[in-house]
Design an enzyme around this catalytic site. Structure first.
Site, PDB file in Angstrom:
ATOM      1  CG  HIS A 478      -4.407   5.056  -0.250  1.00  0.00           C
ATOM      2  ND1 HIS A 478      -3.131   4.717  -0.665  1.00  0.00           N
ATOM      3  CD2 HIS A 478      -4.767   6.130  -1.004  1.00  0.00           C
ATOM      4  CE1 HIS A 478      -2.739   5.542  -1.614  1.00  0.00           C
ATOM      5  NE2 HIS A 478      -3.714   6.417  -1.829  1.00  0.00           N
ATOM      6  N   PRO A 479      -8.053   4.582   3.139  1.00  0.00           N
ATOM      7  CG  PRO A 479      -9.922   5.751   3.929  1.00  0.00           C
ATOM      8  CD  PRO A 479      -8.641   5.942   3.159  1.00  0.00           C
TER       9      PRO A 479
END
Length: 546
Positions: A478-479
């Site tokens: 989930h960058p």
């Protein structure tokens, strides 16, 4: 340099945001749109079968296969950092979990950006507009959109038991994670249609495929933006240079160039184009065309801490997957009914809660799976077991994405700096202790005789548990926030609240990189919302300029 022509809008990245943008912008037949995707078409069978993420992540046909820099917080480990390299982007290889996050997330975005249109009250109608919710429309859900949301099509006794055990320690049952407050436990809902993955391509791009004003090119990785001077003398984007095999090709954007390459790809393209931290670009020999320090900074992600327990007296996927009859049963069930383990998202049950009473809202999230393995991509263990993973929803550790080489095809430096703050270490320790309390300290779980083997009962003190977190911690992909939006005068902001790059005309970034802070849950559906809102801003600005 050859050219593929001139378009009103050139979109770099055919992923979650890019597919929606291509649909919305090409809806006007007077507007021409080019969508560029580095990867190929999303036609592989393992993209369609939900459990196929196991074969798509780490596969260079569908994944960029990045690796992070060795991380002190992970005890020096480097980890796989998957990003979709295929039409549909990460929605073609991700967990499919439909999570909006919490109302407080968006109210914080409104505060940080100085724009109330990013508040929960104002973005909720956008979520509803894109949504096709299985229960139908109500005050918090929509049913007329393209983004299909359904319940999962399987159940496991061990997961139901964990949910009952969580209730014993005060984590109550809820039936919907997406109503603004996700505190409680529930089965995850997923982006699937009748047991088949529903990605951004199916939702948004294929319905627009017949439009003559929309051109989609695959196998077209972006090299850089072409910048020039506008009529006023200001720097502006003129289009995109990209590769077709070994040839470099140019696509002109008459109105705007839109980067939708994600939280890793978008800052990488900007930096190679000369937009980013000036000293860093100069050190690599990249001419600085616009010194914008925030590009690639503020990287953060949900670090997941994996605990695993052997169990007795209950069926887990380990047992099914390690027998010929189990594999045959799973395959037959999916072929006939589109149900069962082949429809599995990586997690089926979630629980959001507070790591300590001082937290204003739920700040950690459990992902519970009826399986165990040494690490992603390896075979399941041969003994019955289940996994209880927990992630910090609001990490304070920050990293960056930076160029490693003046070669535009070289992978960037991805440095997460996980567990680098006392706050994140405290949450990690509290989370691991809460997992043990639920599994080992409740009457519900006693009948399964759980035995912890990851990270192992030898880790007890705070110091030992921080080390354990470094041993077992990994990304859940989930960058965000590497081109974050912010107010005027915010030196770390890359885009304004209408997602226009500061100091460069005719250029926007519209993807997860613009989030000021990470959402309290999976990031795919918030990215869909961002793309919908960003598309509306592009259309509004075009109409205003007439």
């Amino acid at each position: 340099m050859n050219t593929v022509g001139s378009f009103d809008y050139v979109i770099a990245g055919g992923g979650t945001a890019g597919c929606l943008l291509a649909n919305r912008l090409s809806a006007d037949p007077e507007v021409s749109v080019l969508l560029l995707e580095a990867g190929g078409r999303d036609t592989g069978i393992w993209i369609q079968i939900p459990v196929g993420y196991l074969f798509c992540i780490g596969n260079p046909r569908t994944d960029w296969c990045y690796r992070t820099e060795p991380d002190p917080g992970l005890n020096g480990r480097s980890i796989l950092y998957a990003r979709g390299r295929v039409l549909g982007g990460c929605t073609s290889i991700n967990a499919m979990l439909y999570m909006r996050g919490q109302a407080r997330d968006y109210d914080e975005w409104a505060r940080l950006s100085g724009d109330p249109s990013w508040s929960w009250e104002r973005v909720l109608p956008i979520f509803k507009r894109t949504e096709n919710y299985w229960r139908g429309a109500d005050e918090l859900h929509g049913a007329a959109g393209e983004w299909r949301v359904e319940p999962q099509r399987l159940s496991w006794e061990i997961l139901d038991a964990f949910r009952d055990a969580a209730a014993e320690v005060g984590i109550g049952r809820i039936d919907d994670f997406n109503r603004g407050d996700n505190e409680g436990s529930s089965r995850f809902e997923v982006n699937q249609r009748r047991g088949v993955r529903w990605n951004a391509t199916k939702a948004f791009l294929r319905p627009a495929a017949g439009r003559r004003n929309l051109t989609v090119l695959t196998g077209a990785p972006v090299r850089r933006l072409r910048l020039g001077r506008g009529a006023s003398g200001a720097t502006e984007a003129q289009g995109v240079e990209f590769y077709r095999g070994e040839e470099t090709v140019f696509a002109e954007a008459r109105r705007e160039t839109i980067l939708a390459a994600g939280a890793i790809g978008s800052p990488h393209v900007l930096q190679f184009s000369g937009i980013g931290p000036g000293a860093h670009l100069q050190a690599l020999g990249v001419p600085v065309l616009h010194d914008l320090p925030g590009v690639g900074g503020n990287l953060h992600d949900h670090l997941q801490l994996r605990t695993a327990y052997k169990v007795k007296n209950v069926l887990t996927l380990n047992t099914l997957a390690n027998s010929w009859w189990g594999k045959a049963k799973m395959g037959l069930e999916y072929a006939v009914r589109r149900t069962g383990p082949l429809t599995m998202a990586p997690s089926q049950l979630g629980a959001c809660t507070r790591s300590d009473p001082g937290q204003a809202t739920a700040n950690i999230e459990f992902h519970v799976q009826p399986l165990s393995l040494d690490k992603f991509g390896e075979p399941l263990h041969t003994f019955p077991a289940f996994t209880v993973s927990v992630c910090n929803l609001r990490p304070t550790s920050r990293g960056h994405v930076r160029l490693k080489s003046p070669d535009p095809r070289a992978a960037p430096e991805i440095r997460l700096n996980y567990l680098s703050t006392p706050e994140d270490q405290r949450v990690a320790v509290d989370s691991l202790r809460l997992a043990r309390r639920i599994v080992n300290g409740t009457e519900t779980m006693r009948r399964y005789a759980p035995e912890e083997f990851v990270p192992g009962p030898s880790f007890q003190s705070d110091t030992e548990l921080v080390k354990a977190a470094g041993n077992v911690g990994t990304t859940i992909f989930h960058p965000v926030s590497t081109c974050r939006m912010g107010r005027a005068g915010d030196e770390g902001a890359v885009v304004d609240s209408r997602l226009r790059v500061r100091g460069v005309g005719r250029l926007r970034v519209i993807d997860a990189s613009v989030m000021p802070t990470i959402t309290s849950g999976n990031t795919a559906s918030p990215t869909v919302m961002i793309a919908e809102k960003g598309a509306a801003a592009v259309i509004e600005d075009r109409r205003a300029a007439r």
